[in-house]
Design an enzyme around this catalytic site. Sequence first.
Site, PDB file in Angstrom:
ATOM      1  N   HIS A  94      69.520  56.339 138.699  1.00 39.60           N
ATOM      2  CA  HIS A  94      70.644  57.444 138.571  1.00 39.60           C
ATOM      3  C   HIS A  94      72.100  56.659 138.879  1.00 39.60           C
ATOM      4  O   HIS A  94      73.005  57.044 138.329  1.00 39.60           O
ATOM      5  CB  HIS A  94      70.713  58.496 139.893  1.00 39.60           C
ATOM      6  CG  HIS A  94      69.535  59.492 139.599  1.00 39.60           C
ATOM      7  ND1 HIS A  94      69.702  60.597 138.780  1.00 39.60           N
ATOM      8  CD2 HIS A  94      68.003  59.695 139.663  1.00 39.60           C
ATOM      9  CE1 HIS A  94      68.873  61.388 138.900  1.00 39.60           C
ATOM     10  NE2 HIS A  94      67.857  60.841 139.389  1.00 39.60           N
ATOM     11  N   ASP A 100      68.492  64.846 136.434  1.00 38.49           N
ATOM     12  CA  ASP A 100      67.234  65.787 137.128  1.00 38.49           C
ATOM     13  C   ASP A 100      67.907  67.095 136.494  1.00 38.49           C
ATOM     14  O   ASP A 100      68.855  67.568 137.004  1.00 38.49           O
ATOM     15  CB  ASP A 100      67.114  65.466 138.523  1.00 38.49           C
ATOM     16  CG  ASP A 100      66.771  64.204 139.046  1.00 38.49           C
ATOM     17  OD1 ASP A 100      66.055  63.411 138.255  1.00 38.49           O
ATOM     18  OD2 ASP A 100      67.436  63.860 140.035  1.00 38.49           O
ATOM     19  N   GLU A 111      57.825  62.435 137.284  1.00 41.72           N
ATOM     20  CA  GLU A 111      58.670  63.692 137.813  1.00 41.72           C
ATOM     21  C   GLU A 111      58.906  64.672 136.329  1.00 41.72           C
ATOM     22  O   GLU A 111      59.695  63.963 135.533  1.00 41.72           O
ATOM     23  CB  GLU A 111      60.201  63.040 138.597  1.00 41.72           C
ATOM     24  CG  GLU A 111      59.669  62.450 139.560  1.00 41.72           C
ATOM     25  CD  GLU A 111      60.967  61.735 139.932  1.00 41.72           C
ATOM     26  OE1 GLU A 111      61.020  61.285 141.287  1.00 41.72           O
ATOM     27  OE2 GLU A 111      62.064  61.618 139.079  1.00 41.72           O
ATOM     28  N   HIS A 126      63.058  64.525 135.484  1.00 44.67           N
ATOM     29  CA  HIS A 126      63.744  63.334 135.438  1.00 44.67           C
ATOM     30  C   HIS A 126      63.724  62.660 134.328  1.00 44.67           C
ATOM     31  O   HIS A 126      62.823  62.539 133.585  1.00 44.67           O
ATOM     32  CB  HIS A 126      63.288  62.496 136.317  1.00 44.67           C
ATOM     33  CG  HIS A 126      63.773  60.947 136.723  1.00 44.67           C
ATOM     34  ND1 HIS A 126      64.418  60.772 137.877  1.00 44.67           N
ATOM     35  CD2 HIS A 126      63.907  59.963 135.856  1.00 44.67           C
ATOM     36  CE1 HIS A 126      64.860  59.481 137.686  1.00 44.67           C
ATOM     37  NE2 HIS A 126      64.619  59.003 136.546  1.00 44.67           N
TER      38      HIS A 126
END
Length: 257
Positions: free
Chosen positions: A147, A154, A231, A234
């Site tokens: 990130h 996200d 995830e 993500h």
Amino acid sequence: MKKLLFLICGLVVLVGCRKSSAGETAVRATDDTSQFVMLTDVVPDAILEIRYFGTYNFVGDRIDGYLEPTALLTRQAADSLRAVSDDVISQGYRLKIYDAYRPQKAVDHFVRWAEDIPDVRMKAYFYPDLEKNVLFPQQYICEKSGHSRGSTLDLTLFDMAAEKELDMGGTFDWFGPESHPDFCGNPETGEYTGDGSKSPVGRSITAEQFRNRMILRAAMLRHGFEPFPTEWWHFTLKDEPFPDTYFTFPVSSLTRP
């Protein structure tokens, strides 16, 4: 942000840590904001729920470096996300953003929290099947996050007809195999299998919940984003412009000269 209990290997962790490889070039840290934009300036239909600005997150506090409940991305990632937004709007959805650019200061906060073993205020909500003392040693938390390179985010989908989030069968930042895109199905084919055997306590998701995850995934892939293997929420821009740069400026409204 890990294959172990969470089926992750290397330096890949639940909160979006970076992959590491032998012989990689040194990374660069900078506070230069010139290549970033306010996400909602480019994607005005996006809904923001910046979890790390508030206290409903796995730490239970506002995270260092989040000065405003806004979202920032590199220009390239934001432009690609606009195409995603137009795509899902045509299907009756809007994008809802939980996190985008994350400063290194925030990642450092996660590390300090992981080392504070007695602080388990949010265990019941985000990691009920794990003891906190495994989170850092087993690389659920690490010292760098993708990130911080500015092209990862996200997100989920908001159902405009129902006026609520689309049911994905699990919450953002849930620490467990239930968050894997392949949980109860095959994300490559979109086939729902119902196989919840990876869940340590027998959880599963429904065919509709799996399908909802695949709607988000398909739209992101169509417009140049890569999924994360553990995830469902993500994604990283495939051709991210700063693969070896970690930004340090806080999350707040950008000001230009």
